[in-house]
Write a protein that holds these residues in place. Structure first.
Motif, PDB file in Angstrom:
ATOM      1  N   LYS A 138      -0.493  -6.371  12.439  1.00  0.00           N
ATOM      2  CA  LYS A 138       0.315  -5.892  11.309  1.00  0.00           C
ATOM      3  C   LYS A 138       1.769  -5.820  11.725  1.00  0.00           C
ATOM      4  O   LYS A 138       2.084  -5.399  12.842  1.00  0.00           O
TER       5      LYS A 138
ATOM      6  N   GLU B 143      -5.036   6.155   0.486  1.00  0.00           N
ATOM      7  CA  GLU B 143      -4.215   4.968   0.262  1.00  0.00           C
ATOM      8  C   GLU B 143      -4.648   4.269  -1.023  1.00  0.00           C
ATOM      9  O   GLU B 143      -5.825   4.282  -1.386  1.00  0.00           O
TER      10      GLU B 143
ATOM     11  N   GLU C  74       0.829  -1.202   0.000  1.00  0.00           N
ATOM     12  CA  GLU C  74       0.000   0.000   0.000  1.00  0.00           C
ATOM     13  C   GLU C  74       0.865   1.254   0.000  1.00  0.00           C
ATOM     14  O   GLU C  74       1.867   1.305   0.704  1.00  0.00           O
TER      15      GLU C  74
ATOM     16  N   ARG D  98     -14.268   6.455   5.918  1.00  0.00           N
ATOM     17  CA  ARG D  98     -13.488   6.014   4.754  1.00  0.00           C
ATOM     18  C   ARG D  98     -14.384   5.935   3.530  1.00  0.00           C
ATOM     19  O   ARG D  98     -15.397   5.226   3.532  1.00  0.00           O
TER      20      ARG D  98
ATOM     21  N   ARG E 199       3.619  -4.801   4.226  1.00  0.00           N
ATOM     22  CA  ARG E 199       3.511  -5.253   5.623  1.00  0.00           C
ATOM     23  C   ARG E 199       2.690  -6.521   5.683  1.00  0.00           C
ATOM     24  O   ARG E 199       1.741  -6.690   4.911  1.00  0.00           O
TER      25      ARG E 199
ATOM     26  N   LYS F  42       0.679   5.569   0.581  1.00  0.00           N
ATOM     27  CA  LYS F  42      -0.136   6.477   1.402  1.00  0.00           C
ATOM     28  C   LYS F  42       0.257   7.928   1.164  1.00  0.00           C
ATOM     29  O   LYS F  42       1.436   8.237   1.027  1.00  0.00           O
TER      30      LYS F  42
ATOM     31  N   GLN G 255     -11.456   2.810  15.430  1.00  0.00           N
ATOM     32  CA  GLN G 255     -10.350   1.885  15.643  1.00  0.00           C
ATOM     33  C   GLN G 255      -9.518   2.264  16.854  1.00  0.00           C
ATOM     34  O   GLN G 255      -9.389   3.436  17.196  1.00  0.00           O
TER      35      GLN G 255
ATOM     36  N   ARG H 277     -11.106  -2.874  15.143  1.00  0.00           N
ATOM     37  CA  ARG H 277     -11.799  -1.849  14.351  1.00  0.00           C
ATOM     38  C   ARG H 277     -13.232  -2.267  14.078  1.00  0.00           C
ATOM     39  O   ARG H 277     -13.494  -3.399  13.669  1.00  0.00           O
TER      40      ARG H 277
ATOM     41  N   ARG I  17      -4.701  -4.296  16.558  1.00  0.00           N
ATOM     42  CA  ARG I  17      -5.729  -3.262  16.452  1.00  0.00           C
ATOM     43  C   ARG I  17      -7.122  -3.882  16.409  1.00  0.00           C
ATOM     44  O   ARG I  17      -7.297  -4.960  15.827  1.00  0.00           O
TER      45      ARG I  17
ATOM     46  N   LYS J  53     -13.247   7.330  12.123  1.00  0.00           N
ATOM     47  CA  LYS J  53     -12.663   7.564  10.792  1.00  0.00           C
ATOM     48  C   LYS J  53     -13.723   7.259   9.745  1.00  0.00           C
ATOM     49  O   LYS J  53     -14.345   6.201   9.789  1.00  0.00           O
TER      50      LYS J  53
ATOM     51  N   TYR K  60      -6.190  11.309   4.909  1.00  0.00           N
ATOM     52  CA  TYR K  60      -5.126  10.633   4.160  1.00  0.00           C
ATOM     53  C   TYR K  60      -5.757   9.684   3.151  1.00  0.00           C
ATOM     54  O   TYR K  60      -6.926   9.306   3.276  1.00  0.00           O
TER      55      TYR K  60
ATOM     56  N   GLU L 175      -0.197  -8.629   7.182  1.00  0.00           N
ATOM     57  CA  GLU L 175      -1.454  -8.230   7.814  1.00  0.00           C
ATOM     58  C   GLU L 175      -2.302  -9.479   8.022  1.00  0.00           C
ATOM     59  O   GLU L 175      -2.532 -10.238   7.080  1.00  0.00           O
TER      60      GLU L 175
ATOM     61  N   MET M 206      -1.468   5.287  11.335  1.00  0.00           N
ATOM     62  CA  MET M 206      -2.565   5.474  12.287  1.00  0.00           C
ATOM     63  C   MET M 206      -2.122   5.072  13.701  1.00  0.00           C
ATOM     64  O   MET M 206      -2.589   5.641  14.683  1.00  0.00           O
TER      65      MET M 206
HETATM   66  O1  LIG Z   1      -6.970   0.364   6.788  1.00  0.00           O
HETATM   67  P1  LIG Z   1      -5.550  -0.051   6.879  1.00  0.00           P
HETATM   68  O2  LIG Z   1      -5.380  -1.533   7.139  1.00  0.00           O
HETATM   69  O3  LIG Z   1      -4.728   0.411   5.752  1.00  0.00           O
HETATM   70  O4  LIG Z   1      -4.924   0.635   8.178  1.00  0.00           O
HETATM   71  P2  LIG Z   1      -4.940   2.143   8.603  1.00  0.00           P
HETATM   72  O5  LIG Z   1      -5.995   2.358   9.605  1.00  0.00           O
HETATM   73  O6  LIG Z   1      -4.942   3.017   7.390  1.00  0.00           O
HETATM   74  O7  LIG Z   1      -3.571   2.267   9.360  1.00  0.00           O
HETATM   75  P3  LIG Z   1      -2.090   2.339   8.829  1.00  0.00           P
HETATM   76  O8  LIG Z   1      -1.681   3.766   8.971  1.00  0.00           O
HETATM   77  O9  LIG Z   1      -1.357   1.437   9.762  1.00  0.00           O
HETATM   78  O10 LIG Z   1      -2.091   1.847   7.393  1.00  0.00           O
END
Ligand SMILES: O=P(O)(O)OP(=O)(O)OP(=O)(O)O
Length: 162
Positions: free
Chosen positions: A54, A118, A4, A90, A61, A6, A26, A38, A36, A88, A116, A63, A153
């Protein structure tokens, strides 16, 4: 393996088709390695409770995820973590090349709130060669933080709830 990249972003992207939205909460039992929990509530759909492990940081990474029942989730939240989980929102968007852009709004309304984004890839090679400009996102995805440890995170959890 989770592969991934970011980026820090400013707000939601414009002009992309929305695929789905999750309202998440989370919290961290441990940050290094990451353990974690969530809650993942799909807008108009089901809610999952997930325990996630993770390794490390950066581009690739390990997971491991398992669904847990709401009772265990609640016990871990209240008896083991004992701090306010991070809310959060998303939203995921379909990109013209078939990739998916996940954009996250963290701690809305708090002084530390931020966004952020991803993108996940099938291989490290695909991740390295992918260019935001090819899908018209050169400006939106201009601040990459993939290899910056303080930008996870888990690090945000430590900064705000640790
Ligand atoms: O949703 P993920 O698994 O990518 O995890 P995250 O909450 O974005 O956390 P991280 O900063 O560890 O990717």
């Amino acid at each position: 393996m989770e592969i991934e990249r970011k980026w820090k972003v400013n707000g939601w992207p414009e002009g992309l088709p929305l695929k789905e939205e999750f309202a998440m909460r989370q919290g961290y039992i441990s940050v290094r390695p990451t353990v974690r929990i969530r809650e993942e509530a799909l807008t108009g759909g089901k809610t999952r409770y997930v325990l996630c492990f993770k390794s490390g940081g950066g581009l690739a990474r390990e997971e491991i995820e398992r669904d847990i029942d709401p009772e265990l989730f609640n016990d871990l939240e209240t008896k083991i973590i004992g701090r306010p989980l991070i809310p959060k929102l998303r939203r995921s968007y379909l990109l013209p090349d078939g990739a998916v852009l996940e954009v996250n709004h963290v701690d809305e309304g708090q002084p530390t709130e931020f966004w952020y984004a991803e993108v996940e890839y099938p291989t490290v090679e695909a991740a390295r060669s992918w260019q935001p400009a090819a899908v018209g996102l050169a400006d939106y995805l201009s601040d990459e933080v993939t290899d910056q440890p303080g930008q996870s995170m888990g690090a945000y959890w430590e900064q705000t709830r640790g």
